[in-house]
Design a protein around this motif. Structure first.
Motif, PDB file in Angstrom:
ATOM      1  N   HIS A   1       0.839  -1.201   0.000  1.00  0.00           N
ATOM      2  CA  HIS A   1       0.000   0.000   0.000  1.00  0.00           C
ATOM      3  C   HIS A   1       0.876   1.253   0.000  1.00  0.00           C
ATOM      4  CE1 HIS A   1      -2.924   3.019   1.108  1.00  0.00           C
ATOM      5  NE2 HIS A   1      -3.894   2.139   0.915  1.00  0.00           N
TER       6      HIS A   1
ATOM      7  N   GLU B   1       1.283  -4.250  -7.666  1.00  0.00           N
ATOM      8  CA  GLU B   1       0.791  -5.114  -8.736  1.00  0.00           C
ATOM      9  C   GLU B   1       1.716  -6.322  -8.953  1.00  0.00           C
ATOM     10  OE1 GLU B   1       0.516  -2.589 -12.161  1.00  0.00           O
ATOM     11  OE2 GLU B   1       0.651  -4.341 -13.458  1.00  0.00           O
TER      12      GLU B   1
ATOM     13  N   ALA C   1       1.361  -8.848  -6.150  1.00  0.00           N
ATOM     14  CA  ALA C   1       0.143  -9.653  -6.321  1.00  0.00           C
ATOM     15  C   ALA C   1       0.385 -10.749  -7.344  1.00  0.00           C
ATOM     16  CB  ALA C   1      -1.013  -8.759  -6.756  1.00  0.00           C
TER      17      ALA C   1
ATOM     18  N   PHE D   1      -8.956  -8.234   2.186  1.00  0.00           N
ATOM     19  CA  PHE D   1      -9.098  -6.956   2.891  1.00  0.00           C
ATOM     20  C   PHE D   1     -10.055  -7.062   4.069  1.00  0.00           C
ATOM     21  CE2 PHE D   1      -7.296  -3.506   0.089  1.00  0.00           C
ATOM     22  CZ  PHE D   1      -6.654  -4.361  -0.779  1.00  0.00           C
TER      23      PHE D   1
ATOM     24  N   LEU E   1     -13.205  -3.152  -0.852  1.00  0.00           N
ATOM     25  CA  LEU E   1     -13.684  -1.911  -1.471  1.00  0.00           C
ATOM     26  C   LEU E   1     -14.848  -2.186  -2.410  1.00  0.00           C
ATOM     27  CD1 LEU E   1     -12.106   0.860  -1.105  1.00  0.00           C
ATOM     28  CD2 LEU E   1     -10.821  -1.143  -0.413  1.00  0.00           C
TER      29      LEU E   1
ATOM     30  N   ILE F   1     -16.649  -1.314  -5.879  1.00  0.00           N
ATOM     31  CA  ILE F   1     -16.288  -0.736  -7.175  1.00  0.00           C
ATOM     32  C   ILE F   1     -17.555  -0.666  -8.019  1.00  0.00           C
ATOM     33  CG2 ILE F   1     -14.674  -0.851  -9.103  1.00  0.00           C
ATOM     34  CD1 ILE F   1     -13.099  -1.070  -6.589  1.00  0.00           C
TER      35      ILE F   1
ATOM     36  N   PHE G   1     -14.039  -8.224 -13.157  1.00  0.00           N
ATOM     37  CA  PHE G   1     -12.944  -7.975 -12.214  1.00  0.00           C
ATOM     38  C   PHE G   1     -12.144  -9.262 -11.993  1.00  0.00           C
ATOM     39  CE2 PHE G   1     -11.362  -7.569  -7.794  1.00  0.00           C
ATOM     40  CZ  PHE G   1     -10.659  -6.381  -7.906  1.00  0.00           C
TER      41      PHE G   1
ATOM     42  N   MET H   1       3.486   6.324  -6.756  1.00  0.00           N
ATOM     43  CA  MET H   1       2.313   5.870  -7.475  1.00  0.00           C
ATOM     44  C   MET H   1       1.866   6.902  -8.510  1.00  0.00           C
ATOM     45  SD  MET H   1      -0.706   3.677  -6.403  1.00  0.00           S
ATOM     46  CE  MET H   1      -2.322   4.209  -5.965  1.00  0.00           C
TER      47      MET H   1
ATOM     48  N   GLU I   1      -7.245   6.378  -3.826  1.00  0.00           N
ATOM     49  CA  GLU I   1      -6.055   5.546  -3.722  1.00  0.00           C
ATOM     50  C   GLU I   1      -6.407   4.128  -3.274  1.00  0.00           C
ATOM     51  OE1 GLU I   1      -1.838   7.000  -2.312  1.00  0.00           O
ATOM     52  OE2 GLU I   1      -3.091   6.534  -0.598  1.00  0.00           O
ATOM     53  N   ASP I   2      -7.372   4.015  -2.342  1.00  0.00           N
ATOM     54  CA  ASP I   2      -7.687   2.695  -1.816  1.00  0.00           C
ATOM     55  C   ASP I   2      -8.334   1.780  -2.846  1.00  0.00           C
ATOM     56  OD1 ASP I   2      -6.597   2.702   0.757  1.00  0.00           O
ATOM     57  OD2 ASP I   2      -8.224   3.954   1.495  1.00  0.00           O
ATOM     58  N   GLN I   3      -9.207   2.369  -3.678  1.00  0.00           N
ATOM     59  CA  GLN I   3      -9.811   1.554  -4.732  1.00  0.00           C
ATOM     60  C   GLN I   3      -8.751   1.069  -5.715  1.00  0.00           C
ATOM     61  OE1 GLN I   3     -12.830   4.260  -6.066  1.00  0.00           O
ATOM     62  NE2 GLN I   3     -14.414   2.714  -5.741  1.00  0.00           N
TER      63      GLN I   3
ATOM     64  N   PHE J   1      -5.647   0.663  -5.107  1.00  0.00           N
ATOM     65  CA  PHE J   1      -4.816  -0.330  -4.420  1.00  0.00           C
ATOM     66  C   PHE J   1      -5.501  -1.700  -4.453  1.00  0.00           C
ATOM     67  CE2 PHE J   1      -3.589  -2.423  -0.333  1.00  0.00           C
ATOM     68  CZ  PHE J   1      -2.301  -2.760  -0.707  1.00  0.00           C
ATOM     69  N   TYR J   2      -6.817  -1.701  -4.322  1.00  0.00           N
ATOM     70  CA  TYR J   2      -7.565  -2.967  -4.356  1.00  0.00           C
ATOM     71  C   TYR J   2      -7.357  -3.674  -5.699  1.00  0.00           C
ATOM     72  CZ  TYR J   2     -11.532  -6.114  -3.382  1.00  0.00           C
ATOM     73  OH  TYR J   2     -12.332  -7.212  -3.146  1.00  0.00           O
ATOM     74  N   PHE J   3      -7.467  -2.924  -6.782  1.00  0.00           N
ATOM     75  CA  PHE J   3      -7.204  -3.504  -8.110  1.00  0.00           C
ATOM     76  C   PHE J   3      -5.774  -4.029  -8.194  1.00  0.00           C
ATOM     77  CE2 PHE J   3     -10.647  -2.724 -11.126  1.00  0.00           C
ATOM     78  CZ  PHE J   3     -11.426  -1.781 -10.482  1.00  0.00           C
ATOM     79  N   GLN J   4      -4.844  -3.174  -7.762  1.00  0.00           N
ATOM     80  CA  GLN J   4      -3.439  -3.551  -7.915  1.00  0.00           C
ATOM     81  C   GLN J   4      -3.109  -4.775  -7.083  1.00  0.00           C
ATOM     82  OE1 GLN J   4      -1.661   0.434  -7.125  1.00  0.00           O
ATOM     83  NE2 GLN J   4      -0.438  -0.217  -8.879  1.00  0.00           N
ATOM     84  N   GLN J   5      -3.729  -4.873  -5.900  1.00  0.00           N
ATOM     85  CA  GLN J   5      -3.483  -6.025  -5.056  1.00  0.00           C
ATOM     86  C   GLN J   5      -3.994  -7.293  -5.733  1.00  0.00           C
ATOM     87  OE1 GLN J   5      -4.040  -8.738  -2.853  1.00  0.00           O
ATOM     88  NE2 GLN J   5      -1.831  -8.327  -2.696  1.00  0.00           N
TER      89      GLN J   5
END
Lengths: 262, 478
Positions: free
Chosen positions: A58, A81, A84, A92, A96, A98, A106, B1, B425-427, B429-433
């Protein structure tokens, strides 16, 4: 499962980190080998969730000292990325929402990003659909999940199941589950736990982060670590979790103080 | 980023080139003489000149509007060239006779005009600065009785039709910019679909501003006679100049009984640079008149370019049971300012309208939705549904919504929904994770957000629009 000669998947050495100038981790050391399940417990604000976010990359957190090695590579040099795609998965605590992006899209894009990274051909929509249906059964999820927007309007339990569905698809080397039990009723907890158990193999590892011993009745850890003020105070077997449940975190703190005094 | 995203999505404006071509240009400035000169160059009939002069005299008495949520330095109307045309302006019978430099320009813009390469199912009218340089598939359309030509040609060839409808939807003194346009408009497209005809292909006009000091004032008129149907697309680009350029267009649509017009726009005028220097002032009046019963006008717009956008494609629903629709995506980045929306004026019984507006603001831009829904005293059983969603990217952009609702009878129903969301940023980050790149993350979220509007676009445009939006978000996330 603890085996002497297992490969070390993750090695954290003396890690310190801060957010907005506030130190959160203060010299944390932890080693995780293939096949092992680790649980980190600790009071609010001890830095448990911060650790999970730092491992996942993060951008809000800054590592000030120490090292993290993942499969022999310097994890801290990798973008989120990359981490991952190399096999680090974070479930999490608050997944989140989306809006407008379907869960199916997704999942497919994430799955194919990993396939591509591994030099495999991407799956087309039909093949992927078959694959995902099988994983849905594992988590007793309704296929209608797939057509909804990612986590939008999902109940707490549905969000957590969706996280494990992603884990089931991405088959990570190291799964970090951040309070996967929070907000789950007992039935959902059983489904999520059996999903996680079905996904553990001798080649991967799980890091559970939790407040409560309850989860550890369903996912049995090989090690329990107690974290406070940004470092690991003590490590034990799963019995330690029972003791914590009975006596609270103050007990560990006092023990530690005594140990230092001796 | 932030740096990573900048590199990923940093795409320069690829239509910013200038074509080197000899032009026939009227000197800067505006006066009755200039208007007479434009009219003479176009060999217009007397009634057309009178129309222009009437508009000009009204314009002189009007003042520029200041109510929009945009700020810009005063425009010097004497510092603009009102007519600029590539030399040899007479239209060629065959496209092979068109200046190769021009064909080349349009090809670079992705609009091939030559017989071999052009799109098979889309007829194109190509407008370069002040004049139409080519119109494809004219003969084929004529077989069905469909008229598709430049407005200049229509004024000469179909004076009765033009005279009947020009200014009937947007009167010459409707507003400041419409009056200016009515006085000096140089070209544009004219479409007439005869009774009971379904236009066999998509019609489209591509507008290109080339000259740095030229204003573009185009005029489009589309008439759909009883029971007819047409889908029309409009695309726009301009070179990159440091100075601001004015584009003040008027579009009028008329549908008679049971007719339908679907009008789609992908607007990608030059937006100015990162510091907000240069770019097009896009001050446009677009209005459709559902004159006949059961008729329908549907506007779809994807607004990504221009330094300032000021436009409100509207529907006046006169015919009983007529339907108006407005689907809009407006994206602003850097210092762009957009004040856009619609007016749905319900006059006939059981008239229906739908408004779906999606605003995306990034950088230091300002993005406002402004819309009016009006039910007149005789609009019994009228219905409106409005949905206005805003998406903010980053912390420095602005999104505003100004809905106006006026209801003069108590049998109608108005619904209004609005939402604001943020790509944070958090959204990301969720994709990137999950191993998804920033580029894919942003584009998935944007397409998801815009889906309801993109679904309304013709296929070729939908894909293009999707891609365009991702490219436009240059360095705006993170």
């Amino acid at each position: 499962m603890i085996r002497e000669n297992s490969e070390v998947i993750l090695s954290i050495q003396d890690l310190s980190a801060e957010v907005d100038g506030n130190p959160i981790l203060k010299g944390l050391t932890l080693e995780i080998k293939a096949g092992e399940v680790h649980a980190i417990m600790g009071p609010n604000g001890s830095g448990k969730s911060t650790l999970s976010k730092i491992l996942a990359g993060h951008p809000a957190y800054t590592v000030t000292s120490g090292s993290v090695t993942f499969h022999g590579k310097n994890l801290l040099e990798m973008e989120a990325e990359e981490r991952a795609k190399s096999g680090i998965f974070l479930a999490f605590q608050y997944p989140l929402e989306i809006p407008g992006v379907s869960n199916l899209d997704f999942l497919r894009v994430a799955y194919n990003a990993k396939r591509k990274h591994e030099g495999l051909e991407e799956l087309d929509a039909f093949d992927f659909d078959e694959l995902v249906q099988a994983k849905l059964e594992l988590l007793k999820m309704n296929p209608s999940f797939l057509s909804r927007s990612v986590n939008e309007g999902f109940s707490g339990g549905e969000k957590k199941r969706n996280e494990i569905l992603q884990m089931a698809l991405l088959e990570p080397k190291l799964a970090i589950l951040d309070e996967i039990d929070s907000g789950l009723d007992i039935d959902a907890l059983k489904v999520v736990s059996s999903g996680v158990n079905a996904l553990t193999t001798p080649d991967n590892a799980v890091l559970l982060i939790t407040h409560y011993q309850r989860l550890l009745n369903y996912i049995e850890p090989d090690y329990v670590h107690v974290m406070e003020a940004g470092r690991i105070l003590t490590t034990g077997s799963k019995e330690l979790a029972h003791e914590l449940e009975a006596r609270g975190y103050d007990w560990v703190r006092d023990e530690e103080v005594e140990a230092i005094a001796r | 980023m932030t740096a990573a995203i900048q590199n990923l999505v940093n795409q320069p404006y690829k239509y910013g080139f200038v074509t080197n071509i000899e032009s026939d240009t009227i000197p800067k400035g505006l006066s009755e003489d200039v208007i007479r000169l434009i009219s003479a160059k176009k060999e217009e009939p007397e009634w057309m000149l009178e129309f222009r002069l009437r508009a000009y005299r009204q314009w002189l008495k009007m003042t520029e509007p200041t109510w929009q949520n945009a700020t810009y330095p005063a425009i010097d109307y004497q510092d603009i060239i009102y007519y600029s045309a590539p030399k040899v302006t007479e239209k060629k019978k065959s496209l092979d006779e068109v200046d190769p430099e021009l064909l080349d320009t349009f090809e670079k813009l992705g609009i091939p005009l030559s017989e071999q390469k052009r799109l098979t199912n889309v007829a194109v009218d190509a407008i370069f600065d002040s004049v139409s340089v080519a119109t494809t598939f004219k003969e084929k359309l004529a077989e069905q009785g469909v008229i598709f030509c430049s407005i200049s040609e229509a004024i000469r060839e179909y004076p009765d039709l033009v005279r009947k409808y020009l200014g009937s939807v947007v009167p010459v003194a409707d507003n400041y910019f419409a009056a200016l346009n009515s006085a000096v408009f140089s070209d544009g497209s004219f479409v007439y679909i005869p009774k009971g005809t379904r236009c066999p292909m998509e019609l489209s006009t591509y507008f290109r501003i080339n000259n740095g000091e030229t204003g573009q004032f185009e005029r489009t008129l589309i008439v759909a006679d009883e029971g007819s149907h047409v889908s029309y697309l409009e695309g726009c680009t301009a070179p990159m100049y440091d100075t601001n350029q004015l584009h003040a267009a008027v579009v009028e649509l008329v549908t008679l009984d049971n007719a339908e017009i679907k009008y789609s726009t992908v607007q990608n005028w030059y937006a100015g640079d990162k510091e907000g220097k240069g770019g097009i002032y896009n001050f446009v009046t677009k209005r459709g008149l559902c004159q006949g019963v059961n008729s329908k006008i549907s506007w779809t717009q994807v607004e990504t370019g221009s330094a300032i956008t000021w436009k409100y494609p509207s529907c006046v629903l006169v015919g009983d049971n007529s339907v108006g629709e407005f689907y809009s995506v407006a994206l602003t980045n850097h210092y762009q300012q957009a004040d856009t929306g619609t007016k749905m004026v319900h006059i006939g019984k059981n008239t229906k309208s739908t408004i779906v507006s999606k605003g995306i603001s990034a950088g230091k831009s300002k993005n406002s939705y402004r819309g009016l829904v009006k039910f007149g005293p005789k609009a019994e059983g009228a219905r409106n549904y409005s949905q206005c969603d805003s998406m903010l990217i980053g912390d420095t952009a602005q999104a505003n919504t100004f809905p106006y609702i006026q209801v003069q009878n108590n049998t109608g129903k108005v619904e209004h929904e609005a939402s604001t969301s943020k790509i944070g940023e958090d959204q990301l980050f969720y994709f990137q994770q999950r191993g998804i790149s920033l580029e894919d993350a942003v584009s998935m979220m944007i397409s998801g957000f815009c889906k309801d509007v993109f679904n309304q676009l013709p296929m070729e445009f939908a894909v293009e629009a999707d891609r365009l939006l991702s490219l436009k978000l240059e360095g705006s996330v993170g």
